[in-house]
Write an enzyme that holds these catalytic residues in place. Structure first.
Site, mmCIF file in Angstrom:
data_model
loop_
_atom_site.group_PDB
_atom_site.id
_atom_site.type_symbol
_atom_site.label_atom_id
_atom_site.label_comp_id
_atom_site.label_asym_id
_atom_site.label_seq_id
_atom_site.Cartn_x
_atom_site.Cartn_y
_atom_site.Cartn_z
ATOM 1 N N ILE A 161 0.825 -1.201 0.000
ATOM 2 C CA ILE A 161 0.000 0.000 0.000
ATOM 3 C C ILE A 161 0.864 1.258 0.000
ATOM 4 C CG2 ILE A 161 -1.880 -1.186 1.215
ATOM 5 C CD1 ILE A 161 -1.076 0.426 3.746
ATOM 6 N N CYS A 162 0.286 2.334 -0.522
ATOM 7 C CA CYS A 162 0.904 3.656 -0.449
ATOM 8 C C CYS A 162 -0.239 4.680 -0.431
ATOM 9 C CB CYS A 162 1.883 3.894 -1.598
ATOM 10 S SG CYS A 162 1.126 4.034 -3.223
ATOM 11 N N ARG A 163 0.047 5.894 -0.831
ATOM 12 C CA ARG A 163 -0.971 6.941 -0.789
ATOM 13 C C ARG A 163 -2.071 6.698 -1.827
ATOM 14 N NH1 ARG A 163 -1.706 11.769 -3.523
ATOM 15 N NH2 ARG A 163 -2.926 13.312 -2.383
#
Length: 98
Positions: free
Chosen positions: A62-64
């Site tokens: 996951i990231c932004r």
């Protein structure tokens, strides 16, 4: 590249699935909130810290927004890891954060 939606991840958590989530954002971003239980390895540190990941486990990255985790997913897939990119990232996450 394998992908998973935020809704699919939330459903797995609600079913009690044991997930291995890796947050590839920077420390200040993670401090603002991440999926409970996620481990933090910034994108730039993935090559140096790859030994912290177990090749026999499946991971959700996951990231932004899904772009950085997409790059990490491509890199780890090439190295033989079973990984999926959470599309939409934390921006689309509606579940709990810590």
């Amino acid at each position: 590249m394998k992908e998973i939606t935020t809704i699919e991840v939330q459903n797995l958590i609600e079913k009690g699935e044991q997930l291995h989530v890796v947050d590839v954002r920077e420390a200040d971003e993670v401090a603002a909130g991440t999926i409970p239980g996620a481990i933090h390895i910034p994108l730039g540190d993935i090559p140096a810290r790859i030994s912290e990941l177990d090749v026999s486990k499946s991971y959700i990255l996951i990231c932004r927004s899904g772009a950085r985790s997409g790059r990490a997913t491509a890199f780890l897939t090439e190295k033989g890891y079973d990984v999926a990119n959470m599309v939409g990232g934390i921006l689309e996450w509606e579940g709990e954060t810590e």
